[in-house]
Design an enzyme around this catalytic site. Structure first.
Site, PDB file in Angstrom:
ATOM      1  N   ASP A  18       0.851  -1.197   0.000  1.00  0.00           N
ATOM      2  CA  ASP A  18       0.000   0.000   0.000  1.00  0.00           C
ATOM      3  C   ASP A  18       0.887   1.248   0.000  1.00  0.00           C
ATOM      4  O   ASP A  18       1.727   1.424   0.884  1.00  0.00           O
ATOM      5  CB  ASP A  18      -0.923  -0.018   1.225  1.00  0.00           C
ATOM      6  N   SER A  67      -6.945   4.108  -1.360  1.00  0.00           N
ATOM      7  CA  SER A  67      -6.799   2.649  -1.393  1.00  0.00           C
ATOM      8  C   SER A  67      -8.100   1.944  -1.717  1.00  0.00           C
ATOM      9  O   SER A  67      -8.087   0.782  -2.124  1.00  0.00           O
ATOM     10  CB  SER A  67      -6.285   2.141  -0.044  1.00  0.00           C
ATOM     11  N   ASP A 118     -10.255  -3.136   6.298  1.00  0.00           N
ATOM     12  CA  ASP A 118      -9.710  -1.929   5.670  1.00  0.00           C
ATOM     13  C   ASP A 118      -9.924  -2.004   4.154  1.00  0.00           C
ATOM     14  O   ASP A 118     -10.215  -3.067   3.594  1.00  0.00           O
ATOM     15  CB  ASP A 118      -8.227  -1.803   6.031  1.00  0.00           C
ATOM     16  N   THR A 120      -8.289  -2.089   1.328  1.00  0.00           N
ATOM     17  CA  THR A 120      -7.656  -2.977   0.364  1.00  0.00           C
ATOM     18  C   THR A 120      -8.223  -4.389   0.432  1.00  0.00           C
ATOM     19  O   THR A 120      -8.745  -4.890  -0.571  1.00  0.00           O
ATOM     20  CB  THR A 120      -6.122  -2.958   0.531  1.00  0.00           C
ATOM     21  N   ARG A 131     -15.803   3.152   2.541  1.00  0.00           N
ATOM     22  CA  ARG A 131     -14.825   2.322   3.237  1.00  0.00           C
ATOM     23  C   ARG A 131     -14.974   2.355   4.746  1.00  0.00           C
ATOM     24  O   ARG A 131     -14.467   1.462   5.440  1.00  0.00           O
ATOM     25  CB  ARG A 131     -13.411   2.736   2.839  1.00  0.00           C
ATOM     26  N   GLU A 305      -1.424  -8.173   1.671  1.00  0.00           N
ATOM     27  CA  GLU A 305      -1.174  -6.732   1.705  1.00  0.00           C
ATOM     28  C   GLU A 305      -0.190  -6.347   2.799  1.00  0.00           C
ATOM     29  O   GLU A 305      -0.372  -6.688   3.969  1.00  0.00           O
ATOM     30  CB  GLU A 305      -2.480  -5.951   1.932  1.00  0.00           C
ATOM     31  N   ASP A 310       2.049   2.615   3.472  1.00  0.00           N
ATOM     32  CA  ASP A 310       1.191   3.800   3.359  1.00  0.00           C
ATOM     33  C   ASP A 310       0.865   4.413   4.711  1.00  0.00           C
ATOM     34  O   ASP A 310       1.025   5.618   4.913  1.00  0.00           O
ATOM     35  CB  ASP A 310      -0.098   3.381   2.650  1.00  0.00           C
ATOM     36  N   LYS A 311       0.420   3.602   5.636  1.00  0.00           N
ATOM     37  CA  LYS A 311      -0.092   4.171   6.898  1.00  0.00           C
ATOM     38  C   LYS A 311       1.008   4.895   7.661  1.00  0.00           C
ATOM     39  O   LYS A 311       0.775   5.940   8.277  1.00  0.00           O
ATOM     40  CB  LYS A 311      -0.715   3.063   7.764  1.00  0.00           C
ATOM     41  N   HIS A 314       1.760   8.221   5.986  1.00  0.00           N
ATOM     42  CA  HIS A 314       0.795   9.236   6.453  1.00  0.00           C
ATOM     43  C   HIS A 314       1.266   9.852   7.770  1.00  0.00           C
ATOM     44  O   HIS A 314       1.071  11.034   8.012  1.00  0.00           O
ATOM     45  CB  HIS A 314      -0.581   8.598   6.675  1.00  0.00           C
ATOM     46  N   ASP A 352      -0.914   0.229  -4.797  1.00  0.00           N
ATOM     47  CA  ASP A 352      -2.230   0.728  -5.176  1.00  0.00           C
ATOM     48  C   ASP A 352      -2.172   2.185  -5.634  1.00  0.00           C
ATOM     49  O   ASP A 352      -2.868   2.587  -6.547  1.00  0.00           O
ATOM     50  CB  ASP A 352      -3.242   0.510  -4.051  1.00  0.00           C
ATOM     51  N   HIS A 353      -1.330   2.985  -5.004  1.00  0.00           N
ATOM     52  CA  HIS A 353      -1.222   4.408  -5.351  1.00  0.00           C
ATOM     53  C   HIS A 353       0.111   4.905  -4.810  1.00  0.00           C
ATOM     54  O   HIS A 353       0.736   4.245  -3.985  1.00  0.00           O
ATOM     55  CB  HIS A 353      -2.385   5.204  -4.747  1.00  0.00           C
ATOM     56  N   HIS A 404      -1.847  11.297  -0.251  1.00  0.00           N
ATOM     57  CA  HIS A 404      -1.358  10.430  -1.336  1.00  0.00           C
ATOM     58  C   HIS A 404      -0.859  11.289  -2.497  1.00  0.00           C
ATOM     59  O   HIS A 404      -1.186  12.468  -2.588  1.00  0.00           O
ATOM     60  CB  HIS A 404      -2.491   9.538  -1.867  1.00  0.00           C
TER      61      HIS A 404
END
Lengths: 453, 453
Positions: A18, A67, A118, A120, A131, A305, A310-311, A314, A352-353, A404
C-alpha cells in the site's frame, strides 16, 4: 509443502504494497540492502508501470486515488470514486476476482497487516458505498477524530442489505482471512450475536494472538485477527521519533535570507516494542499458502497486503514504512518459493497508489549558498546500515496526515505472471490479466512443466 | 531518409528526460493525453527501472544525484560525485561511449534543449572536475548569484589541460552539436580567438537562430546554438504564473486549527511568448538523424536531451515541464520512425534522476475536516484539456530552486534495445548495454532483418 502439480491447478498470489511507489521502493532498497543492492522484487524477471484511474462522483477524472478505489480496480477491473469498496459511482456492485474464483471452486485468501475490514482487503470480497462501513456499528454511521464518517445505510442488514464489510467477508466463503480487526469481531450483529459468533456459525475457526500459526492444521476456513485494527509495525525511529520540523532562528523570521536553521538530528531505525507478539506478514503468508494449497486440485487466489508502508508514510514515520517493506519482501520470498515448487503460480507485486515520502539530498544541493535552505515540511534523517544518511521529506500538507500522490506505480511479476502482462498497464488491466490466467482453459503446453520464477 | 540497411550498421538513440521520474511522466500523461491515455513512450515494448548510484567525495553512498554524476554513469558506466563531468572521485577521466564510438568510426551527435555545455551533454564528450567549467572563462572560476562556483584549474588550457567543456566538445570530433550555449561561443580562448572561430577552425559549420534547420545539407560537422544558455520552453502557466503559496488568515496564525486559507487559483498552460523563434527538439532531432545517417555504413550514437523537465521543476513551473515532455514525445516519435525504417537502431528513453514535483489530491483527502489543510510548499493547480484539475506540489525546500529527489527512474526501450536490457538496471548498466549493442560483433541472424520497434 504443495502437492504434485495438477494439470488444471493454478494459483494467483497478488502482493499489494500500500503506497509502495518508486520513492518508497528506493527508500526500502537503500535501507535494507544498500544503494547498490537488489531487493527480492528487483530480481523478478518482469516489471511494468501501472496507470491509476480515479473518477469524481460525477465521473470526471481525478488525478490522485485512495486505497478503496484502487483496490476496487485491482479486484474488479472497474473504475470508481475515492472511498468506494467494489461499487461503481452509481453504487452498483462490481463483481470481484475473488468472488468469481470462489464460484469456480478456487480457494480464496486475504492476508493483511491492516484490519481485514480496511479498504484494500475489503474490496476483494465486500461491496459497500464507503470504506468506513467496517462493522455493524459503523455501517450505520461513525465518527473519526470527531468528524462524521459516511454511513452505508442501504448496505446495512438492518435495511435488508448484505451488511457491513466484516459481515460480508464472513458470508463470502473465503477460506483464509488473516490480519487485524479484532474490534469488529466484538461488535453485535442484527441477530444479537457477536460478529465472532457469526464467524463460528459460518464454519470459521477463529485465531488470535495466542495462536501459534505454525501449528494450525485445521481443515476449517480460518479467520485470524491479531490486533484491534491495524497490526503494529516492526520498526520505528529512535525513541519513536518521526519526521520533524526544521527550527529557524529569530533572525530568519525577519528575512528569508538571514538567520540559522537547526535540522532534526539523524536517527536510527529500532525495534518497535509495541510489535512484540504480533505475527509477521510472513507467518500469516506461510499459514495461508499451506492451508490454501492442501489437497487442492483446483488452485487459489491469495491477496497479501503490506498495509503500513502507506499508513506509516501518512504518519511521517519512515522506519515504520521500511519495516513493512521488509515484511513485504519476506512474504514475496515465501511466495516465490511456493511458486518454484508448485508451478502454475502467478506472483504479482504492485502498489495501489503513490505516497508522500520523498528522498531528498543530504545535504541540500544548495547547502553551499550562505542562506538558510530547509524543507517547509517535516524531515527524518535516517542512518542506513551501510553508513549513509537518507533524508526523507514529508511536505504534502500541514495537517495530521500526509496526502497520497498521483504517480503511476510499479508492478513486479514472476515469469508465469509476466506472460499475461504488458510493460504499461492500466490498474484495471492487472485484474483482467489475473482473471485471464486464473479462469481461462489451460493449453497442454502450459501444463507440462512448472515454471521457474 | 536512411539508406539501405547495412549489415554492420547500428545506431543508438538515447533520449534523456532530465528529472523525468514517474511523477513527471504521469504529469505529462495526464495533461497531454488524459488520465486514461497513453503517451508514445507508454507504447514501447520494453520498460525497466533504473537504480541511481552517487558517491560522496570520499566514496560513501549518497542517496540523491545531480545531472552531472548521473550523465557520467550513463556515458561512462562509472559512478562519481555530484557535479563531476566524466571524471571519477579521484579526478581521473572516465572514457565515454561517445568517444569510443568516434574511435570506432561511428558518428556522434548531441542534441539538447539546455546549453551544449550543461552537465548532461557535457558528460558524453568532456572531462572536467566541475560542471560549472563550461567555457574558457568559467574554467578559471565563476560566480552564480554572487556565489563562487568551482574552477577546474588543471583542466584549463592555460595550465596545459584539455580546456573547458565547450573547447573539449569542439575537439571531440563529434558530427552534431545542437542546443543552447551561444554565450560560450562568444568567449575568447587562450589563442586569442573566439570559441566560434575555434569551431570553424575545427571544421564545423556554425548554425544559429537564423538558420532554417530543414535546409541544412552540409556534409561538414555542425554546431548550432540557438540561445545564450538554456533554450526557452514552449509553455508557461497563465500570465507566467508558477507554483504559489497558500494564503492563510490571521486567525490561522493563532492556531493550526483555526482560520481560513486561500489557495492559488487554477491556471491553464499557455504558449510562452519567449519561445518564439526557438527551434523545437524535434527539428534539431530531424536534422541530427538526417546528418548522422547520410551515407553512413557504420552507424551512430545520438544523445537527445529534453533538459527543462528538470529545470522548470526547479522553478516550480509545471507547464514548462509539461511542454518539455511534449518535446521529448516528438523527438521519440521521430526516433521510432527512423528506427522502423532503418532497423538495427536501439531507442532508449530514460531519466537521469527524480525531481521535486508531486501530483496531490484536488481537493485534499482531508478537505472535509473543518480545519485548514494546505501544503506548506508551493502549489500550482493546472486545468487539463480533459477538464480535470491537476494539483502540483513543490515543497522540497524554501529556497529559490527545488531539490532533486532520490527515487529510481523509469526506462523505456524499443524491441532492438530491449534485448540488451533487464527489467531492473543500475544506471551504469544502461551504458554497458548500449556499448554491448553498439560495439560487439554482429551475428548473421541479428543482421538479416530490420526490427520493428
Amino acid at each position: 509443502m504443495p502437492g504434485p502439480l495438477q494439470a488444471d491447478n493454478r494459483n494467483v498470489i497478488l502482493i499489494i504494497g500500500d503506497g509502495f511507489d518508486d520513492q518508497h521502493v528506493t527508500m526500502g532498497r537503500n535501507y535494507l540492502v544498500g544503494m547498490s543492492g537488489k531487493l527480492g522484487l528487483d530480481r523478478l524477471p518482469f516489471r511494468a508501470s501501472v496507470q491509476i484511474e480515479t473518477l469524481s462522483t460525477s465521473g470526471d477524472p481525478l488525478y490522485v486515488a485512495d486505497s478503496a478505489n484502487t483496490a476496487t480496480s485491482l479486484a474488479t477491473g472497474g473504475i470508481t470514486n475515492i472511498g468506494r469498496i467494489a461499487t461503481d459511482i452509481h453504487d452498483e456492485d462490481l463483481p470481484t476476482i475473488a468472488e468469481r474464483a470462489l464460484q469456480k471452486r478456487f480457494r480464496v485468501g486475504l492476508v493483511t497487516t491492516s484490519s481485514l475490514t480496511d479498504a484494500t482487503p475489503a474490496s476483494f470480497l465486500a461491496h459497500v458505498s464507503a470504506r468506513s462501513c467496517e462493522g455493524p456499528e459503523e455501517v450505520l454511521g461513525s465518527t473519526y477524530y470527531g468528524i462524521a464518517q459516511p454511513a452505508c445505510l442501504s448496505d446495512a442488514r438492518d435495511n435488508g442489505g448484505p451488511g457491513s464489510i466484516i459481515e460480508q467477508l464472513l458470508d463470502s466463503g473465503a477460506q483464509i482471512l488473516l490480519g487485524g480487526g479484532t474490534k469488529f469481531l466484538k461488535q453485535t450483529t442484527i441477530d444479537g450475536d457477536s460478529v465472532r459468533d457469526m464467524a463460528v456459525s459460518r464454519g470459521y475457526q477463529v485465531l488470535d494472538r495466542n495462536t501459534n500459526l505454525d501449528n494450525v492444521a485445521s481443515e476449517q476456513p480460518l479467520i485470524g485477527t491479531f490486533d484491534d485494527e491495524t497490526l503494529e509495525v516492526r520498526w520505528r525511529g529512535t525513541d519513536a521519533r518521526v519526521g520533524e520540523p526544521t527550527e529557524t532562528s529569530w533572525l530568519h523570521h525577519l528575512s528569508d535570507y538571514l538567520g540559522d536553521t537547526e535540522e532534526p538530528e539523524p536517527m536510527h531505525c529500532e525495534a518497535n516494542p509495541d510489535y512484540e507478539g504480533t505475527p509477521s506478514l510472513a507467518s500469516m503468508t506461510r499459514l495461508a499458502l499451506r492451508h490454501l494449497s492442501a489437497d487442492n486440485d483446483r488452485g487459489f487466489f491469495l491477496m497479501i497486503e503490506s498495509a503500513s508502508i502507506d499508513k506509516e508514510s501518512h504518519k511521517r514515520n519512515p522506519c515504520g514504512s521500511i519495516g513493512e517493506i521488509e515484511q513485504l519482501e519476506e512474504a514475496l520470498s515465501l511466495s516465490l518459493g511456493f511458486a518454484a515448487e508448485q508451478g502454475n503460480t502467478a506472483v504479482i507485486v504492485t502498489a495501489d497508489h503513490a505516497q508522500a515520502a520523498q528522498i531528498l539530498p543530504e545535504p541540500s544541493l544548495y547547502a553551499h549558498y550562505p542562506i538558510p535552505i530547509y524543507s517547509p515540511g517535516l524531515t527524518a534523517r535516517i542512518i542506513t546500515p551501510e553508513g549513509g544518511i537518507m533524508r526523507i521529506n514529508y511536505a504534502t500538507n500541514n495537517g495530521f496526515s500526509e496526502e497520497h500522490t498521483g504517480a503511476n506505480v510499479p508492478l513486479f511479476a514472476n515469469k508465469v505472471a509476466g506472460r499475461w502482462l504488458k510493460p504499461f498497464l492500466r490498474q484495471r488491466e492487472v485484474h483482467d490479466a489475473m482473471s485471464a490466467f486464473l479462469f481461462e482453459e489451460l493449453t497442454v503446453s502450459e501444463t507440462t512443466a512448472p515454471e521457474p520464477q
